[in-house]
Design an enzyme around this catalytic site. Structure first.
Site, short mmCIF file in Angstrom:
data_model
loop_
_atom_site.label_atom_id
_atom_site.label_comp_id
_atom_site.label_asym_id
_atom_site.label_seq_id
_atom_site.Cartn_x
_atom_site.Cartn_y
_atom_site.Cartn_z
CG ASP A 95 -2.05 0.97 1.10
OD1 ASP A 95 -2.13 1.62 0.04
OD2 ASP A 95 -2.83 1.10 2.05
CB SER A 96 0.54 4.42 -1.80
OG SER A 96 -0.61 4.97 -1.17
N GLY A 97 0.65 4.09 1.42
CA GLY A 97 0.81 4.87 2.64
C GLY A 97 -0.03 6.13 2.64
CG PHE A 99 -5.76 4.82 5.32
CD1 PHE A 99 -7.07 5.17 5.09
CD2 PHE A 99 -5.42 4.35 6.58
CE1 PHE A 99 -8.02 5.07 6.09
CE2 PHE A 99 -6.36 4.24 7.58
CZ PHE A 99 -7.67 4.59 7.34
CD GLN A 227 -9.76 7.86 -2.13
OE1 GLN A 227 -10.84 8.02 -1.55
NE2 GLN A 227 -8.80 7.08 -1.62
CG ASP A 302 -6.02 -4.28 2.54
OD1 ASP A 302 -5.78 -3.75 3.64
OD2 ASP A 302 -6.34 -3.63 1.52
CB CYS A 340 -13.40 -23.22 13.43
SG CYS A 340 -11.95 -22.36 12.77
CB CYS A 342 -8.35 -22.44 12.49
SG CYS A 342 -8.59 -22.14 14.26
CB CYS A 345 -10.88 -24.56 16.21
SG CYS A 345 -11.58 -22.92 16.50
CG HIS A 371 -10.60 -18.68 15.51
ND1 HIS A 371 -11.25 -19.86 15.18
CD2 HIS A 371 -11.58 -17.74 15.62
CE1 HIS A 371 -12.55 -19.64 15.12
NE2 HIS A 371 -12.77 -18.36 15.38
#
Length: 414
Positions: A95-97, A99, A227, A302, A340, A342, A345, A371
């Site tokens: 990510d560009s940063g 945000f 945007q 993400d 689950c 995982c 679990c 989890h």
RNA sequence: GCGAAUGUAGCUCACUUGGUUAGAGCGCCGGGUUGUGGUUCCGGAGGUAGUGGGUUCAAUCCCCAUCAUUCGCC
């Protein structure tokens, strides 16, 4: 400079924008829709890369802003690139940063950010805090490091240089995010700036790829970032503008609430070129985000919330979210969710994880994160299957009515 | 047996020259977290100030007794 096909669509779900497919990267394929695991500081917090892979995580997203501050893009480049640096050979997004600079970076750890203020409707404070520590010009952004307060400056070109030094497979354009509650005039000017920056990013990106090509290095990909806040005409304008440029895919930024997905995301994805992948930036902490995003044409997500919430004891189950730190789990020797699959679990009880998190034991963070991350990754994987076998809407209804309640799920089922 | 110190929330401790509703940290109970905040944020419950007297318009605070704990001395 010939690039292999980047994205291939396998199946589309009639009457929706949903599709399944594959993103081909120099470090492997990503079956979409996919949940990209958050690894901001070149690590998925508390998990080894092997654990990420074993919970079926296909790809990791790192953050250029965090990494440029520490350890620095030079160090990562010197190490041989982000894949070697963090010893992960799968596909990596960066990510560009943008945000962080516009929301987190300016008020890090002070409880002040655009999201929280938009929740409170405190526009004045949000605008105030967003103008205090950053200064946006048409050329770039002046801001301060949240680590040591030092003054920094990023332009679209610098952002691309940094991202290429880091060397992920897929980059995001440096964009300007605005509060959904900002005025239309400001949203429009920020969006226009983001568009110009996107063109500058693309140009620098292509130049850098020529360099990679000469050296025989793999070619990196770039997503434009849409945007326009909650404004329909701005969003459509942004999607039209960026969709006409030769990006490898698109990020959709500035979406905060699941309710916005069926409006904002749909407006954008009806316009963006169908043949290119779309990534919903920062969303995907609850099942509704995933079902709606995919239904309205999102290929990858993400979100850091699944692991963040895990670290604080909020765990997903098919019957809704629980807080494992609650006293009622002290002597509960069943698994977090009996359905689950995982690692946590299959091997540990609620009582044990309750104990670990209450005791601030490191293993608790790991087991809880495995989890939650597995729960979200599996849900996206299952949704992908449901598109392929045309059971999407049945699966969505059953899942959401059980996870929330039939009443609450209703707003997501229209 | 003698002397001293200390007794305030579950724990460790504040404040009060005597004056509305006795505070904090931790712990406890619950909630939040969406382009990362592990060591976080937001709420909440919980105290007859060891006990019994006295002085005072008024005592957690001053005085006496008593009990408990700790330390020291025989």
């Amino acid at each position: 400079m010939n690039k292999a096909p980047f994205f291939e669509i396998s199946k589309k779900l009639e009457g929706t924008l949903a599709r399944t497919g594959v993103i081909h990267t120099p470090h492997g394929d990503i079956k979409t829709p996919a949940f990209i695991v958050g690894g901001t500081q070149a690590t998925v917090k508390s998990l080894t890369n092997e654990q990420v892979t074993s919970l079926n995580g296909q790809s990791i997203l790192v953050n250029a802003y965090h990494l440029m501050l520490r350890p620095g893009a030079d160090t990562i480049e010197l190490s041989g690139g982000i894949h070697k640096f963090m010893n992960y050979n799968g596909p990596i997004f960066s990510d560009s940063g943008g945000f962080q600079i516009f929301s987190l970076g300016m008020a890090y750890k002070k409880g002040i950010d655009i999201t929280s203020h938009s929740e409170k409707g405190d526009i004045a404070q949000a605008v105030h805090s967003s103008t205090q520590l950053t200064k946006v010009t048409d050329d770039g952004v002046h801001f301060r490091s949240h680590l040591d307060g030092s003054s920094l400056y990023i332009t679209p070109e610098i952002s691309m240089d940094i991202q290429h030094q880091i060397g992920a497979d897929i980059h995001m354009c440096f964009d300007e995010l605005t509060s959904p509650l900002a005025g239309d005039k400001y949203i429009k000017s920020a969006m226009d700036r983001t568009h110009i920056w996107a063109e500058r990013c693309l140009q620098r990106h292509n130049e850098l790829n020529v360099d990679h090509s000469k050296k025989g290095d793999f070619l990196q990909s770039l997503y434009g970032v849409v945007q326009g806040a909650r404004n329909e005409s701005f969003r459509k304008e942004s999607a039209t503008f960026l969709g006409s440029k030769d990006f490898d895919g698109y990020g959709i930024g500035g979406v905060f609430e699941p309710e916005e997905i069926s409006s904002t995301v749909r407006w954008v994805n009806e316009i963006l070129p169908e043949a290119k992948p779309r990534h919903l930036l920062g969303m995907g902490s609850q099942p509704a985000d995933l079902f709606l995003g995919i239904q309205y044409g999102i290929d990858t997500f993400d979100c850091v919330a699944p692991t963040r919430q895990a670290r604080n004891g909020a765990l997903y189950t098919y019957d809704g979210r629980i807080n494992i730190k609650n006293s009622k789990y002290k002597n509960d020797f069943s698994s977090i969710d009996p359905e689950c699959d995982c690692y946590s679990c299959r091997n540990y009880t609620k009582a044990y994880i309750h104990h670990l998190l209450r005791s601030d034991e490191i293993l608790g963070l790991t087991l809880a994160s495995i989890h939650n991350e597995r729960f979200i990754v599996r849900t996206v994987d299952n949704i992908r299957d449901s598109i392929n076998n045309k059971s999407f809407f049945e699966y969505k209804k059953i899942f959401l009515e059980r996870y929330y309640s039939p009443l609450k799920a209703k707003i997501f089922l229209d």
